[in-house]
Design a protein around this motif. Sequence first.
Motif, PDB file in Angstrom:
ATOM      1  N   ALA A 175       6.376  -3.124 -11.047  1.00 41.50           N
ATOM      2  CA  ALA A 175       7.153  -2.470 -10.067  1.00 41.50           C
ATOM      3  C   ALA A 175       6.571  -2.105  -9.098  1.00 41.50           C
ATOM      4  CB  ALA A 175       8.831  -2.043 -10.486  1.00 41.50           C
ATOM      5  N   PHE A 176       6.890  -2.315  -7.859  1.00 39.38           N
ATOM      6  CA  PHE A 176       6.825  -1.473  -7.261  1.00 39.38           C
ATOM      7  C   PHE A 176       8.426  -0.651  -6.649  1.00 39.38           C
ATOM      8  CE2 PHE A 176       2.708  -4.682  -6.700  1.00 39.38           C
ATOM      9  CZ  PHE A 176       2.046  -4.401  -7.173  1.00 39.38           C
ATOM     10  N   MET A 177       7.974   0.771  -5.767  1.00 31.04           N
ATOM     11  CA  MET A 177       8.995   1.359  -5.604  1.00 31.04           C
ATOM     12  C   MET A 177       8.302   2.384  -3.894  1.00 31.04           C
ATOM     13  SD  MET A 177      11.524   4.259  -7.636  1.00 31.04           S
ATOM     14  CE  MET A 177      12.076   5.156  -6.328  1.00 31.04           C
ATOM     15  N   ALA A 178       9.215   2.262  -3.833  1.00 38.87           N
ATOM     16  CA  ALA A 178       9.401   2.872  -2.081  1.00 38.87           C
ATOM     17  C   ALA A 178      10.238   3.696  -1.872  1.00 38.87           C
ATOM     18  CB  ALA A 178       8.151   2.603  -0.709  1.00 38.87           C
ATOM     19  N   PHE A 179      10.455   5.247  -1.338  1.00 37.78           N
ATOM     20  CA  PHE A 179      11.147   5.981  -0.526  1.00 37.78           C
ATOM     21  C   PHE A 179      10.966   5.510   1.035  1.00 37.78           C
ATOM     22  CE2 PHE A 179      11.593   7.618  -4.862  1.00 37.78           C
ATOM     23  CZ  PHE A 179      12.744   8.487  -4.826  1.00 37.78           C
ATOM     24  N   LYS A 180      12.141   5.795   1.585  1.00 37.20           N
ATOM     25  CA  LYS A 180      12.237   5.602   2.572  1.00 37.20           C
ATOM     26  C   LYS A 180      11.199   6.667   3.202  1.00 37.20           C
ATOM     27  CE  LYS A 180      16.415   3.693   3.698  1.00 37.20           C
ATOM     28  NZ  LYS A 180      18.096   3.377   3.943  1.00 37.20           N
ATOM     29  N   ASN A 181      10.845   7.971   2.555  1.00 35.24           N
ATOM     30  CA  ASN A 181       9.930   8.942   3.421  1.00 35.24           C
ATOM     31  C   ASN A 181       8.712   9.028   2.319  1.00 35.24           C
ATOM     32  OD1 ASN A 181       8.928  11.081   3.927  1.00 35.24           O
ATOM     33  ND2 ASN A 181      10.233  12.900   3.332  1.00 35.24           N
ATOM     34  N   ARG A 182       7.569   7.992   2.534  1.00 31.48           N
ATOM     35  CA  ARG A 182       6.754   7.766   1.803  1.00 31.48           C
ATOM     36  C   ARG A 182       6.014   9.298   1.418  1.00 31.48           C
ATOM     37  NH1 ARG A 182       8.923   3.242   2.929  1.00 31.48           N
ATOM     38  NH2 ARG A 182       7.856   1.556   2.785  1.00 31.48           N
TER      39      ARG A 182
ATOM     40  N   TRP B 262      14.096  14.077  -1.078  1.00 35.29           N
ATOM     41  CA  TRP B 262      13.522  12.518  -1.078  1.00 35.29           C
ATOM     42  C   TRP B 262      13.912  11.706  -0.460  1.00 35.29           C
ATOM     43  CZ3 TRP B 262      12.700  12.827  -7.427  1.00 35.29           C
ATOM     44  CH2 TRP B 262      12.775  13.491  -7.898  1.00 35.29           C
ATOM     45  N   GLY B 263      15.150  11.698  -0.527  1.00 36.46           N
ATOM     46  CA  GLY B 263      15.591  11.136   0.364  1.00 36.46           C
ATOM     47  C   GLY B 263      16.026   9.524  -0.497  1.00 36.46           C
ATOM     48  N   GLU B 264      16.294   8.635   0.225  1.00 34.87           N
ATOM     49  CA  GLU B 264      17.231   6.968  -0.315  1.00 34.87           C
ATOM     50  C   GLU B 264      15.152   6.557  -1.136  1.00 34.87           C
ATOM     51  OE1 GLU B 264      20.090   5.485   1.976  1.00 34.87           O
ATOM     52  OE2 GLU B 264      20.337   6.850   3.253  1.00 34.87           O
ATOM     53  N   ILE B 265      15.934   5.379  -1.210  1.00 32.00           N
ATOM     54  CA  ILE B 265      15.453   4.789  -2.285  1.00 32.00           C
ATOM     55  C   ILE B 265      14.898   3.425  -1.232  1.00 32.00           C
ATOM     56  CG2 ILE B 265      14.567   3.245  -3.580  1.00 32.00           C
ATOM     57  CD1 ILE B 265      15.882   5.483  -6.231  1.00 32.00           C
ATOM     58  N   ASP B 266      13.651   3.038  -0.587  1.00 30.57           N
ATOM     59  CA  ASP B 266      13.593   1.785   0.243  1.00 30.57           C
ATOM     60  C   ASP B 266      13.946   0.685  -0.351  1.00 30.57           C
ATOM     61  OD1 ASP B 266      13.243   0.487   2.712  1.00 30.57           O
ATOM     62  OD2 ASP B 266      10.985   1.135   2.871  1.00 30.57           O
TER      63      ASP B 266
ATOM     64  N   HIS C 231       6.405   9.929  -2.243  1.00 31.30           N
ATOM     65  CA  HIS C 231       5.857   9.711  -3.694  1.00 31.30           C
ATOM     66  C   HIS C 231       4.811  10.862  -4.574  1.00 31.30           C
ATOM     67  CE1 HIS C 231       6.373   5.499  -1.414  1.00 31.30           C
ATOM     68  NE2 HIS C 231       7.229   6.045  -1.077  1.00 31.30           N
ATOM     69  N   LEU C 232       4.153  11.760  -3.935  1.00 34.61           N
ATOM     70  CA  LEU C 232       3.050  11.896  -5.209  1.00 34.61           C
ATOM     71  C   LEU C 232       4.261  13.248  -5.853  1.00 34.61           C
ATOM     72  CD1 LEU C 232       0.161  12.494  -3.117  1.00 34.61           C
ATOM     73  CD2 LEU C 232       0.412  10.921  -5.174  1.00 34.61           C
ATOM     74  N   GLU C 233       4.960  13.715  -5.240  1.00 30.86           N
ATOM     75  CA  GLU C 233       6.876  14.336  -5.966  1.00 30.86           C
ATOM     76  C   GLU C 233       7.048  13.553  -7.357  1.00 30.86           C
ATOM     77  OE1 GLU C 233       9.323  17.680  -4.723  1.00 30.86           O
ATOM     78  OE2 GLU C 233       8.060  16.920  -3.493  1.00 30.86           O
ATOM     79  N   VAL C 234       6.896  12.934  -6.731  1.00 33.80           N
ATOM     80  CA  VAL C 234       7.731  11.757  -7.452  1.00 33.80           C
ATOM     81  C   VAL C 234       7.268  10.692  -8.563  1.00 33.80           C
ATOM     82  CG1 VAL C 234       9.679   9.442  -7.399  1.00 33.80           C
ATOM     83  CG2 VAL C 234       9.508  10.990  -5.499  1.00 33.80           C
TER      84      VAL C 234
ATOM     85  N   GLN D 189       1.140  -1.063   0.150  1.00 30.93           N
ATOM     86  CA  GLN D 189       0.207  -0.042  -0.020  1.00 30.93           C
ATOM     87  C   GLN D 189       0.277   1.381  -0.023  1.00 30.93           C
ATOM     88  OE1 GLN D 189      -2.678  -0.166   3.479  1.00 30.93           O
ATOM     89  NE2 GLN D 189      -4.193   1.731   2.414  1.00 30.93           N
ATOM     90  N   ASN D 190       0.379   1.758  -0.506  1.00 28.22           N
ATOM     91  CA  ASN D 190       1.302   3.523  -1.073  1.00 28.22           C
ATOM     92  C   ASN D 190       2.469   3.249  -1.411  1.00 28.22           C
ATOM     93  OD1 ASN D 190      -1.360   4.810   0.289  1.00 28.22           O
ATOM     94  ND2 ASN D 190      -0.039   3.742   2.614  1.00 28.22           N
ATOM     95  N   ASP D 191       2.388   2.128  -2.539  1.00 30.95           N
ATOM     96  CA  ASP D 191       3.982   2.756  -3.066  1.00 30.95           C
ATOM     97  C   ASP D 191       3.688   3.153  -4.325  1.00 30.95           C
ATOM     98  OD1 ASP D 191       5.155   0.845  -0.932  1.00 30.95           O
ATOM     99  OD2 ASP D 191       4.859  -1.138  -2.197  1.00 30.95           O
ATOM    100  N   ILE D 192       5.006   3.188  -4.596  1.00 32.41           N
ATOM    101  CA  ILE D 192       4.495   3.911  -6.250  1.00 32.41           C
ATOM    102  C   ILE D 192       4.762   2.155  -6.962  1.00 32.41           C
ATOM    103  CG2 ILE D 192       6.075   4.683  -8.189  1.00 32.41           C
ATOM    104  CD1 ILE D 192       7.255   6.398  -5.729  1.00 32.41           C
ATOM    105  N   TYR D 193       3.548   2.202  -7.940  1.00 33.15           N
ATOM    106  CA  TYR D 193       3.345   2.035  -9.244  1.00 33.15           C
ATOM    107  C   TYR D 193       3.733   2.208  -9.648  1.00 33.15           C
ATOM    108  CZ  TYR D 193       0.953  -1.581 -11.993  1.00 33.15           C
ATOM    109  OH  TYR D 193       0.593  -2.685 -12.625  1.00 33.15           O
TER     110      TYR D 193
END
Length: 82
Positions: A62-69, A41-45, A72-75, A2-6
């Motif tokens: 793929a699913f991608m997430a930054f440590k700072n969720r 944005w910080g690091e990719i989790d 995500h919308l800005e990315v 949930q809340n990952d970048i798709y």
Amino acid sequence: MQNDIYIRRVTGRFGCPEKTSLELYKFISEKLEEFQSHTEWGEIDYIVIPPKTKLNQDDFFAFMAFKNRIVHLEVVKEFKEI
């Protein structure tokens, strides 16, 4: 996830999800260097590419997430412009 970048339509040319995930991580890391706001944005989790589905497909998703969720919308907005 949930809340990952798709991320859809990830190339299947590397054959396996593990190799594809590593190459995608490298690609995204390089692109982040081009964005001025990447330091905020910080690091990719993680970047996860599930195994192929039962559908007949030539690409992955793929699913991608930054440590700072929160970023995500800005990315997503920045990457949609590529």
